[in-house]
Design a protein around this motif. Structure first.
Motif, PDB file in Angstrom:
ATOM      1  N   TYR A 104       0.836  -1.205   0.000  1.00 47.52           N
ATOM      2  CA  TYR A 104       0.000   0.000   0.000  1.00 47.52           C
ATOM      3  C   TYR A 104       0.868   1.251   0.000  1.00 47.52           C
ATOM      4  O   TYR A 104       0.595   2.227  -0.719  1.00 47.52           O
ATOM      5  N   ARG A 108       0.737   3.961  -3.145  1.00 42.89           N
ATOM      6  CA  ARG A 108       0.085   5.254  -2.936  1.00 42.89           C
ATOM      7  C   ARG A 108       1.065   6.421  -2.799  1.00 42.89           C
ATOM      8  O   ARG A 108       0.717   7.552  -3.087  1.00 42.89           O
ATOM      9  N   VAL A 177      -8.737   5.379  -5.920  1.00 46.34           N
ATOM     10  CA  VAL A 177      -8.243   6.270  -4.872  1.00 46.34           C
ATOM     11  C   VAL A 177      -9.381   7.084  -4.269  1.00 46.34           C
ATOM     12  O   VAL A 177      -9.315   7.514  -3.110  1.00 46.34           O
ATOM     13  N   GLU A 180     -10.628   6.067  -0.833  1.00 48.44           N
ATOM     14  CA  GLU A 180      -9.780   6.476   0.284  1.00 48.44           C
ATOM     15  C   GLU A 180      -9.920   7.966   0.564  1.00 48.44           C
ATOM     16  O   GLU A 180      -9.938   8.391   1.732  1.00 48.44           O
ATOM     17  N   GLU A 181     -10.032   8.768  -0.488  1.00 51.50           N
ATOM     18  CA  GLU A 181     -10.191  10.212  -0.302  1.00 51.50           C
ATOM     19  C   GLU A 181     -11.496  10.524   0.412  1.00 51.50           C
ATOM     20  O   GLU A 181     -11.549  11.426   1.263  1.00 51.50           O
ATOM     21  N   ARG A 190      -4.852   7.503   8.075  1.00 53.08           N
ATOM     22  CA  ARG A 190      -4.330   6.619   7.039  1.00 53.08           C
ATOM     23  C   ARG A 190      -4.438   5.146   7.442  1.00 53.08           C
ATOM     24  O   ARG A 190      -4.753   4.287   6.614  1.00 53.08           O
ATOM     25  N   VAL A 193      -8.007   4.138   7.090  1.00 51.45           N
ATOM     26  CA  VAL A 193      -8.342   3.984   5.674  1.00 51.45           C
ATOM     27  C   VAL A 193      -7.858   2.631   5.158  1.00 51.45           C
ATOM     28  O   VAL A 193      -8.589   1.922   4.452  1.00 51.45           O
ATOM     29  N   PHE A 194      -6.647   2.274   5.550  1.00 52.22           N
ATOM     30  CA  PHE A 194      -6.103   1.006   5.053  1.00 52.22           C
ATOM     31  C   PHE A 194      -6.869  -0.189   5.613  1.00 52.22           C
ATOM     32  O   PHE A 194      -7.290  -1.067   4.851  1.00 52.22           O
ATOM     33  N   VAL A 197     -10.997   0.291   4.827  1.00 51.63           N
ATOM     34  CA  VAL A 197     -11.457   0.505   3.454  1.00 51.63           C
ATOM     35  C   VAL A 197     -10.694  -0.376   2.468  1.00 51.63           C
ATOM     36  O   VAL A 197     -11.295  -1.110   1.686  1.00 51.63           O
ATOM     37  N   VAL A 198      -9.366  -0.311   2.528  1.00 46.82           N
ATOM     38  CA  VAL A 198      -8.549  -0.999   1.527  1.00 46.82           C
ATOM     39  C   VAL A 198      -8.426  -2.491   1.821  1.00 46.82           C
ATOM     40  O   VAL A 198      -8.685  -3.329   0.942  1.00 46.82           O
TER      41      VAL A 198
END
Length: 286
Positions: A104, A108, A177, A180-181, A190, A193-194, A197-198
């Motif tokens: 990641y 990114r 992306v 994540e935004e 962050r 988010v990871f 979400v990711v």
């Protein structure tokens, strides 16, 4: 006219039937060739040594569990099973966590140095373990760090990080992306988010990596043989080596030990077969 027009149709149908039959026979042959060694091990695990040597392909004249009892006691099976489960579970978790986060970061953050880091990571997969094992054992042996399950897990993390990061890298690039935004706008950090979400979107490739790494680490013999010296730390593959001496081999207990070694990994795949199949199919579609 009707008869003439039906002939090509019948010909195509006949060709399709022949092709399907040939594919079925080929698949059946490959299945038999693949499954035959497992059946041979299972059959011989119930025989005495003389019967195994004289006629390994025949069924046992008398079915006996004596080999399994001897293998269970000689291997110290429960201790070896615990060591294998602990080493495999922790190593796979470490590989998943570090490689996914590292991939990641490489995807990114568009820094030039990240491209070189990724290339070095890919290049590291080309180097065979056999070229590194002597320096590793020498260095860590001089530091007094061998004979430790945790050092072995650290080795597995190092050797498994390259491939796992490479697989995650290609998968993360396809994640928009904008998702994540949107999470960052809502106030997520962050890390949030990871992980929220990711990482849930990485489930197909995560399942694939888990399959590959579990099979690799569970069945590995060479690296544990170099690192784990004491008998109390030995894994199941190392424990099966008890039956092979310099001048003789206990084939019956060895076959029983191999069957005992296969049972936990078979249970793993039976329990998780739906997740395994779904993960592989989703990964192929992606």
């Amino acid at each position: 006219m009707a008869q003439q027009s039906s002939k090509p149709f019948l010909t195509r149908a006949r060709k399709k039937q022949i092709r399907n039959t040939l594919l079925f026979m080929l698949s059946l042959t490959l299945f038999v060739l693949y499954f035959f060694p497992f059946v041979l091990v299972l059959i011989n695990s119930f025989k005495e040594r003389l019967d195994i040597v004289t006629n390994p392909l025949a069924l046992p004249t008398t079915w006996s569990f004596a080999n399994y009892i001897e293998a269970y006691q000689t291997m110290n099976f429960m201790s070896a099973l615990w060591n294998s489960v602990l080493i495999t579970t922790v190593s796979v978790l470490l590989i998943i966590v570090f490689s996914s986060m590292f991939a990641y970061y490489l995807v990114r953050w568009k820094w030039k140095v990240n491209g070189w880091i990724f290339l070095l990571l890919i290049a590291s997969m080309i180097i065979p373990f056999q070229a590194l094992m002597i320096p590793f054992v020498s260095i860590f042996g001089n530091l007094g760090l061998l004979n430790s399950k945790w050092i072995l897990m650290f080795f597995y993390l190092g050797f498994g990080l390259g491939l796992a990061t490479f697989m995650y890298h290609g998968f993360i690039k396809n994640i928009p992306v904008e998702l994540e935004e949107a999470a960052i706008i809502d106030g997520a950090s962050r890390l949030q988010v990871f992980w929220k979400v990711v990482f849930p979107m990485l489930k197909p490739i995560t399942v694939t990596i888990v399959i590959l790494d579990v099979l690799w680490i569970w069945n590995d013999f060479l690296l544990p043989a170099l690192v784990l010296v004491s008998e109390s730390n030995r894994t199941i593959p190392l424990s099966t080596f008890y039956f092979f001496g310099q001048y003789t081999s206990a084939f019956g207990p060895a076959m029983a030990g191999l069957v005992l070694a296969m049972i936990p990994i078979l249970i793993f795949f039976i329990i998780l077969q739906k997740q395994v199949i779904k993960g592989v199919m989703d990964g192929a579609i992606k």
